[in-house]
Scaffold this motif. Structure first.
Motif, PDB file in Angstrom:
ATOM      1  N   PHE A 133       6.073  20.977 -29.022  1.00  0.00           N
ATOM      2  CA  PHE A 133       7.441  20.250 -29.091  1.00  0.00           C
ATOM      3  C   PHE A 133       8.436  21.179 -28.329  1.00  0.00           C
ATOM      4  CE2 PHE A 133      11.104  18.272 -31.483  1.00  0.00           C
ATOM      5  CZ  PHE A 133      11.614  17.245 -29.963  1.00  0.00           C
ATOM      6  N   ILE A 134       9.109  20.669 -27.645  1.00  0.00           N
ATOM      7  CA  ILE A 134      10.717  21.611 -27.078  1.00  0.00           C
ATOM      8  C   ILE A 134      11.706  20.411 -27.531  1.00  0.00           C
ATOM      9  CG2 ILE A 134      11.947  21.927 -24.868  1.00  0.00           C
ATOM     10  CD1 ILE A 134       8.335  22.463 -23.708  1.00  0.00           C
ATOM     11  N   ALA A 135      11.507  19.337 -26.804  1.00  0.00           N
ATOM     12  CA  ALA A 135      12.800  18.480 -26.816  1.00  0.00           C
ATOM     13  C   ALA A 135      12.233  16.949 -27.204  1.00  0.00           C
ATOM     14  CB  ALA A 135      13.928  18.457 -25.670  1.00  0.00           C
ATOM     15  N   GLU A 136      13.786  16.244 -27.576  1.00  0.00           N
ATOM     16  CA  GLU A 136      13.571  15.347 -27.908  1.00  0.00           C
ATOM     17  C   GLU A 136      14.749  13.688 -27.035  1.00  0.00           C
ATOM     18  OE1 GLU A 136      15.185  11.711 -30.657  1.00  0.00           O
ATOM     19  OE2 GLU A 136      13.576  12.776 -31.559  1.00  0.00           O
ATOM     20  N   GLU A 137      14.909  13.025 -26.093  1.00  0.00           N
ATOM     21  CA  GLU A 137      15.189  12.702 -25.288  1.00  0.00           C
ATOM     22  C   GLU A 137      15.225  11.032 -25.479  1.00  0.00           C
ATOM     23  OE1 GLU A 137      14.625  13.819 -21.260  1.00  0.00           O
ATOM     24  OE2 GLU A 137      14.987  16.653 -21.775  1.00  0.00           O
ATOM     25  N   PRO A 138      16.382  10.158 -24.802  1.00  0.00           N
ATOM     26  CA  PRO A 138      16.232   8.538 -25.044  1.00  0.00           C
ATOM     27  C   PRO A 138      15.963   8.413 -23.950  1.00  0.00           C
ATOM     28  CG  PRO A 138      18.621   9.782 -24.610  1.00  0.00           C
ATOM     29  CD  PRO A 138      18.163  10.500 -25.427  1.00  0.00           C
ATOM     30  N   ASP A 139      15.218   6.823 -23.905  1.00  0.00           N
ATOM     31  CA  ASP A 139      14.174   6.831 -22.714  1.00  0.00           C
ATOM     32  C   ASP A 139      15.621   6.398 -22.135  1.00  0.00           C
ATOM     33  OD1 ASP A 139      12.052   6.162 -21.207  1.00  0.00           O
ATOM     34  OD2 ASP A 139      11.505   4.657 -22.666  1.00  0.00           O
TER      35      ASP A 139
ATOM     36  N   ILE B 184       7.570   7.097 -26.240  1.00  0.00           N
ATOM     37  CA  ILE B 184       7.373   5.931 -27.860  1.00  0.00           C
ATOM     38  C   ILE B 184       8.589   5.194 -27.526  1.00  0.00           C
ATOM     39  CG2 ILE B 184       5.958   8.347 -28.615  1.00  0.00           C
ATOM     40  CD1 ILE B 184       8.894   8.774 -30.343  1.00  0.00           C
ATOM     41  N   THR B 185       8.756   4.326 -28.572  1.00  0.00           N
ATOM     42  CA  THR B 185       9.650   3.824 -28.483  1.00  0.00           C
ATOM     43  C   THR B 185      10.966   4.198 -28.509  1.00  0.00           C
ATOM     44  OG1 THR B 185       7.954   2.450 -30.050  1.00  0.00           O
ATOM     45  CG2 THR B 185      10.787   1.897 -29.332  1.00  0.00           C
ATOM     46  N   GLY B 186      11.772   4.069 -26.999  1.00  0.00           N
ATOM     47  CA  GLY B 186      13.082   4.875 -27.294  1.00  0.00           C
ATOM     48  C   GLY B 186      13.716   6.005 -27.143  1.00  0.00           C
ATOM     49  N   LYS B 187      12.880   6.839 -26.811  1.00  0.00           N
ATOM     50  CA  LYS B 187      12.699   8.483 -26.856  1.00  0.00           C
ATOM     51  C   LYS B 187      11.312   8.648 -26.079  1.00  0.00           C
ATOM     52  CE  LYS B 187      13.919   8.719 -31.486  1.00  0.00           C
ATOM     53  NZ  LYS B 187      14.272   8.221 -31.953  1.00  0.00           N
TER      54      LYS B 187
ATOM     55  N   TYR C  59       6.693  10.891 -36.678  1.00  0.00           N
ATOM     56  CA  TYR C  59       6.981   9.635 -36.256  1.00  0.00           C
ATOM     57  C   TYR C  59       5.486   8.588 -36.202  1.00  0.00           C
ATOM     58  CZ  TYR C  59      10.200  12.443 -32.779  1.00  0.00           C
ATOM     59  OH  TYR C  59      11.525  13.130 -32.489  1.00  0.00           O
ATOM     60  N   PRO C  60       5.644   8.967 -37.728  1.00  0.00           N
ATOM     61  CA  PRO C  60       4.078   8.398 -38.781  1.00  0.00           C
ATOM     62  C   PRO C  60       4.245   6.859 -37.758  1.00  0.00           C
ATOM     63  CG  PRO C  60       6.182   8.346 -39.723  1.00  0.00           C
ATOM     64  CD  PRO C  60       6.362   9.105 -38.022  1.00  0.00           C
ATOM     65  N   LYS C  61       5.423   6.286 -37.138  1.00  0.00           N
ATOM     66  CA  LYS C  61       4.485   4.514 -37.474  1.00  0.00           C
ATOM     67  C   LYS C  61       4.840   4.690 -35.390  1.00  0.00           C
ATOM     68  CE  LYS C  61       6.995   2.462 -41.364  1.00  0.00           C
ATOM     69  NZ  LYS C  61       8.342   2.331 -41.696  1.00  0.00           N
ATOM     70  N   GLU C  62       5.143   5.582 -35.007  1.00  0.00           N
ATOM     71  CA  GLU C  62       4.985   5.346 -33.537  1.00  0.00           C
ATOM     72  C   GLU C  62       3.236   5.545 -32.834  1.00  0.00           C
ATOM     73  OE1 GLU C  62       6.943   4.402 -31.388  1.00  0.00           O
ATOM     74  OE2 GLU C  62       9.122   4.063 -33.246  1.00  0.00           O
ATOM     75  N   ARG C  63       3.518   5.516 -31.294  1.00  0.00           N
ATOM     76  CA  ARG C  63       1.883   5.458 -30.809  1.00  0.00           C
ATOM     77  C   ARG C  63       2.618   6.153 -29.201  1.00  0.00           C
ATOM     78  NH1 ARG C  63       0.608   1.891 -27.718  1.00  0.00           N
ATOM     79  NH2 ARG C  63       1.106  -0.649 -27.755  1.00  0.00           N
TER      80      ARG C  63
END
Length: 143
Positions: free
Chosen positions: A137-143, A124-127, A100-104
């Motif tokens: 890393f385990i998972a990505e979830e919607p925020d 991060i934005t939206g996640k 996610y290079p543009k995220e912080r």
């Protein structure tokens, strides 16, 4: 003259269906269970997520949440952390930079389940990105 009742009724029904419960009060035993854990905490909000009650709280500089089941046993705790308090921060930051290079990092939480499993949620934005204690890393979830 056009009938304005039908559109107004539709708006009222839609609002009622999407409205979240406000001012929900948990069972007294659940409140007591929370106060036993955090006697000096200020409860900011109770969330009713059947069958779970979640207390969002602050206690001094600490912010977090505790979830209780129907027996008033703790099912999960969440603690807001600073980015620098994350274990294996470099691994987590490296993953975010690579994927996610543009995220912080916007927010970090330590999550502890009843079984003792500990993970870290990085917003991060939206996640929310979930990592284990080793920074994997385990998972990505919607925020």
């Amino acid at each position: 003259m056009k009938n304005k009742t039908l559109p107004l009724l539709a708006i009222v029904i839609l609002a009622a269906c999407t409205e979240k419960k406000q001012g929900t009060t948990p069972p007294e035993k659940t409140v007591e269970a929370f106060k036993t854990l955090h006697p000096k905490a200020v409860i900011e909000k109770w969330n009713d997520e059947p069958p779970i009650w979640e207390a969002k709280y602050s206690e001094g500089s600490e912010k977090g949440a505790v979830s209780f089941d129907q027996k008033n046993d703790v099912t999960e705790t969440e603690l807001v952390l600073s980015e620098n308090a994350l274990p294996n921060l470099e691994a987590i930051k490296g993953y975010i930079t690579a994927n996610y290079p543009k995220e912080r990092i916007l927010r970090c939480e330590k999550i502890v389940k009843t079984a003792g499993d500990t993970t870290y949620e990085i917003q991060i934005t939206g996640k929310e990105l979930i990592f284990d204690t080793a920074g994997n890393f385990i998972a990505e979830e919607p925020d």
